[in-house]
Scaffold this active site. Structure first.
Site, PDB file in Angstrom:
ATOM      1  N   THR A 210     -18.433  15.921  37.974  1.00  0.00           N
ATOM      2  CA  THR A 210     -18.111  15.915  36.546  1.00  0.00           C
ATOM      3  C   THR A 210     -16.770  15.223  36.347  1.00  0.00           C
ATOM      4  O   THR A 210     -16.303  14.503  37.234  1.00  0.00           O
ATOM      5  CB  THR A 210     -18.162  17.360  35.982  1.00  0.00           C
ATOM      6  OG1 THR A 210     -17.980  17.309  34.573  1.00  0.00           O
ATOM      7  CG2 THR A 210     -17.100  18.278  36.585  1.00  0.00           C
ATOM      8  N   ASN A 211     -16.145  15.404  35.195  1.00  0.00           N
ATOM      9  CA  ASN A 211     -14.855  14.746  34.939  1.00  0.00           C
ATOM     10  C   ASN A 211     -13.970  15.674  34.118  1.00  0.00           C
ATOM     11  O   ASN A 211     -14.352  16.793  33.795  1.00  0.00           O
ATOM     12  CB  ASN A 211     -15.096  13.405  34.245  1.00  0.00           C
ATOM     13  CG  ASN A 211     -15.900  13.587  32.972  1.00  0.00           C
ATOM     14  OD1 ASN A 211     -15.463  14.225  32.036  1.00  0.00           O
ATOM     15  ND2 ASN A 211     -17.116  13.040  32.958  1.00  0.00           N
ATOM     16  N   HIS A 212     -12.788  15.180  33.760  1.00  0.00           N
ATOM     17  CA  HIS A 212     -11.795  16.046  33.102  1.00  0.00           C
ATOM     18  C   HIS A 212     -12.010  16.256  31.605  1.00  0.00           C
ATOM     19  O   HIS A 212     -11.188  16.890  30.959  1.00  0.00           O
ATOM     20  CB  HIS A 212     -10.390  15.473  33.288  1.00  0.00           C
ATOM     21  CG  HIS A 212      -9.877  15.622  34.680  1.00  0.00           C
ATOM     22  ND1 HIS A 212      -9.817  16.836  35.312  1.00  0.00           N
ATOM     23  CD2 HIS A 212      -9.394  14.716  35.560  1.00  0.00           C
ATOM     24  CE1 HIS A 212      -9.324  16.676  36.529  1.00  0.00           C
ATOM     25  NE2 HIS A 212      -9.070  15.395  36.708  1.00  0.00           N
TER      26      HIS A 212
END
Ligand code: CTP
Length: 401
Positions: A210-212
Site C-alpha cells: 500500500t502507500n502513505h
C-alpha cells in the site's frame, strides 16, 4: 467549514437525556462559524440550563419565560424567520407529536409553527416510543411537509433497554445540518464520484502493498461536493476516517476493485483523489507465506491505470462529463502534472508536491497548483485539505456549467 460560516442556526432543545449532547452540537456549530441561537423547552431546561448554551454559543439562550416577555409578540416569528435552519436536537416524541398537529404551547413549538426556514429534527426517545404507530405517523406527517429527520440510531437507551431511539451523535447531526444547508448549492442535481485512500494490493491473506495516503483529501472533496448539494458516491479504500454524512460509500481494496467499481458508475464528475497502486504482486498467495519457507520473491506486474482505462473507453456520451485527478510528484511538478493531465484525458489536475513537509500524504494541509485542459493554471497557497477541496469543487461546478 465555509458552509456553516455566517449561517444562522436556531437550535431547539427538548426534554431528553440527550440534551447534554446538544451543548456539544451547539459548540461544534459555533466553532464552525455559525451563529447559534438556542431555544429550550421547559422539559429541556430540566436537563441543561440556558447558561450551558450561552457559554458555548456566546449568545443568549431563550426559554419559555421569553414567550411571555417584552419582545414576545415578535420573538417567535423573528427567530424562525431570520434562521437559515431550525434544528431540534434532541427532539422528543412529545415535541414531534405537537409539531405534527400544529400545537404551539411553548416558545419552541410556536417558533416551529411560525418558521419559514427548513426544519431538521433529531429524534431521541426511549424503547418502544419510536416504534409506536403514533410517533411513526407523526414523523411521516412531518416528512411529507418537508421536515428533515436525522436518526434516531439503534443502541443503548437511558432506560437500560437496547433499541432504536438514541439521538444521533453531534458530529453526525452536524453532517445532516450541512446536507440541509447545501441542498441548493452549485452542484444541486449533479452526481459526483470521489475516490479516496491508498489501494491495497494483496501479497497473501495478511500482507498488502500500500502507500502513505490517508484518504483525507478525498474525504474532504466528498464533503465539499455534498456541501454544494451534489449526490456523492465515495469509492474508498480502508482509511479509518468517517465518511461524510450523505455520501453513498463503496468500499474497495485494490486498484482493480476501484476500476471495477467505477465501471458500474456514471456521473457528472469524477475526482480521482485515491492513490492507486501502479504495481501489484503478479500472484496473490492463497495461504499465508511462512517464514520457514524463506524470503519470498515477489514478482510485480502493472496494476490498471484507472483514469487511463476510463478515458480510453470509447463511446459517447462520456460517462463522466468532467474528470479531475491528482498528480503526486516529488520533482518536476508542473511538467509531470501537465503530462498526466493530457495522457489521462483530464479536465483538471491538482499538482501536489509530496516532498514538501506541509503538503501531500497524511498531513492536514496541501499546497497545490491546479492545471486545466485549456492550458490555464491556478497556484493555491498552503491551505487546509478542506479549503483545497472547496476550491477544486468550485472549479468542477464551473466546468459543469
Ligand atoms: N491513478 C489511476 N490509476 C492508477 C494510479 C493513479 O487512475 N493506477 C490516478 C490517481 O488517482 C491520480 C492520477 O492518476 O488522480 C495521477 O496519479 P499519480 O500517482 O500522480 O501518477 P501515476 O499515473 O501513478 O504516475 P507516476 O506514479 O509514474 O507518477
Amino acid at each position: 467549514m465555509s458552509i456553516l460560516s455566517g449561517k444562522r442556526i436556531l437550535l431547539g432543545v427538548t426534554g431528553s437525556i440527550a440534551a447534554f449532547k446538544a451543548a456539544d452540537l451547539a459548540s461544534k456549530l459555533t466553532q464552525s462559524g455559525a451563529e447559534v441561537d438556542v431555544v429550550l423547552t421547559g422539559a429541556g431546561e430540566k436537563f441543561v440550563t440556558p447558561l450551558t448554551f450561552q457559554s458555548v454559543t456566546g449568545r443568549r439562550a431563550f426559554t419559555d419565560k421569553d414567550l411571555w416577555g417584552d419582545e414576545a409578540h415578535v420573538l417567535h416569528v423573528n427567530l424562525g424567520k431570520k434562521a437559515d435552519l431550525l434544528v431540534i436536537a434532541p427532539c422528543t416524541a412529545n415535541t414531534i407529536a405537537k409539531m405534527a398537529h400544529g400545537i404551539a404551547d411553548s416558545l419552541l413549538t410556536v417558533t416551529a409553527l411560525a418558521a419559514t426556514c427548513p426544519i431538521l429534527v433529531a429524534p431521541a426517545m426511549d424503547g418502544g416510543m419510536f416504534d409506536h404507530p403514533a410517533t411513526q405517523e407523526n414523523l411521516e406527517t412531518l416528512q411529507t411537509r418537508g421536515v428533515l429527520v436525522a436518526g434516531p440510531a439503534a443502541g443503548h437507551l437511558a432506560s437500560g433497554l437496547t433499541g432504536i431511539g438514541r439521538m444521533l451523535e453531534p458530529m453526525d447531526i452536524l453532517g445532516h445540518v450541512r446536507l440541509a444547508l447545501g441542498k441548493n448549492g452549485k452542484l444541486a442535481g449533479k452526481k459526483v464520484i470521489v475516490t479516496a485512500g491508498g489501494t491495497q494490493e494483496a501479497i497473501d491473506p495478511v500482507r498488502v502493498i500500500t502507500n502513505h495516503s490517508s484518504g483525507k483529501q478525498g474525504y474532504a472533496l466528498a464533503q465539499a461536493a455534498l456541501d454544494e448539494g451534489a449526490e456523492v458516491t465515495l469509492i474508498t479504500t480502508p482509511t479509518g476516517l468517517n465518511p461524510p454524512i450523505g455520501a453513498r460509500v463503496v468500499r474497495v481494496k485494490s486498484a482493480q476493485d476501484m476500476l471495477d467499481a467505477l465501471m458500474n458508475e456514471t456521473a457528472d464528475a469524477l475526482v480521482m483523489a485515491a492513490a492507486a497502486a501502479d504495481f501489484r504482486p503478479k500472484e496473490t498467495a492463497k495461504d499465508k507465506l511462512k517464514k520457514r519457507d524463506g524470503i519470498p520473491q515477489i514478482q510485480l506486474e502493472a496494476a490498471p491505470d484507472i483514469l487511463k482505462a476510463i478515458s480510453s473507453q470509447g463511446g459517447v456520451p462520456k460517462r463522466f462529463r468532467v474528470m479531475a485527478g491528482f498528480a503526486a510528484e516529488s520533482r518536476d511538478l508542473l511538467q509531470n502534472a501537465s503530462e498526466k493531465l493530457k495522457s489521462k484525458g483530464l479536465d483538471l489536475i491538482a499538482a501536489n508536491n509530496i516532498s514538501a513537509q506541509d503538503a501531500g500524504f497524511a498531513v492536514e494541509t496541501n499546497r497545490i497548483t491546479l492545471l486545466f485542459a485549456d492550458g490555464s493554471q491556478e497556484n493555491l497557497p498552503l491551505m487546509s485539505k478542506t479549503e483545497a477541496a472547496e476550491k477544486i469543487v468550485a472549479h468542477i461546478a464551473r466546468l459543469l456549467e
